[in-house]
Design an enzyme around this catalytic site. Sequence first.
Site, PDB file in Angstrom:
ATOM      1  N   ASP A 190      -1.438  13.437  -8.301  1.00  0.00           N
ATOM      2  CA  ASP A 190      -2.027  14.642  -8.892  1.00  0.00           C
ATOM      3  C   ASP A 190      -1.276  15.030 -10.173  1.00  0.00           C
ATOM      4  OD1 ASP A 190      -3.797  16.785  -8.946  1.00  0.00           O
ATOM      5  OD2 ASP A 190      -2.406  18.104  -7.874  1.00  0.00           O
ATOM      6  N   ASN A 196     -13.790  14.460  -5.896  1.00  0.00           N
ATOM      7  CA  ASN A 196     -13.667  14.140  -7.324  1.00  0.00           C
ATOM      8  C   ASN A 196     -14.990  13.661  -7.938  1.00  0.00           C
ATOM      9  OD1 ASN A 196     -10.249  12.823  -7.081  1.00  0.00           O
ATOM     10  ND2 ASN A 196     -10.955  14.917  -7.483  1.00  0.00           N
TER      11      ASN A 196
END
Length: 193
Positions: A11, A59
């Site tokens: 991330d 995502n």
Amino acid sequence: MIPQHVTIIMDGNGRWAKQKGKNRLYGHNNALESVRECCDFALHKGIKYLSLFAFSEENWNRPKEEVEGLMQLLKKAIDTETDGLIQNGIKLRVVGDLSKLPESLRNLVHQVEEKSAHNTAMTLIMMLSYSGKWDITQAVNKILAEAKEDPTVLDKPLLPADFEKYLATAGIPDPDLMIRTSGEERISNYMLW
Ligand code: IPE
Ligand code: IPE
Ligand code: MG
């Protein structure tokens, strides 16, 4: 003691790029270098399983250009990294809802899995189009489909070890260490089982 399975929630690429005055894709593209370093480190430390959360089911909801950029990056990573992977004795396994990937990328991923299937130095697991809830749900659906064919499947209660076999992560030991880069401590629907 060396952990057997290390998993990384990759991330913070967007924020890293922003700090440098660049766009999000610049961040994603630079992550490839870090992934290579992580793999080398894990391999040389004797870590047997390294899993990387590369793209979550959620995502897919990101802007089209970003999703396309990430798919291109994955293709590029396969093109540039496969030879090194094979030379280093690394086995690639990809876990996630691959039906959502573009067909050409899905085929490419399967090819590398096949090519590297006999490698034993380390297993590199790419979590792609993955979410923990997706995995548990698809496992339950597999069991329901089996029960439709053979109702005796439902005669005995399932034990955790029985259930585990239906997960996309079957055969991969539980992670000993979970790292989330970016400094946040959220799980983001990852490896819930
Ligand atoms: C991680 O970085 C990469 C993917 C999820 C594909 P982010 O894109 O989430 O970057 P931040 O967290 O917004 O900085
Ligand atoms: C987690 O990061 C998913 C991956 C690293 C692939 P996200 O940036 O997508 O997660 P949230 O939105 O912060 O929970
Ligand atoms: Mg993020």
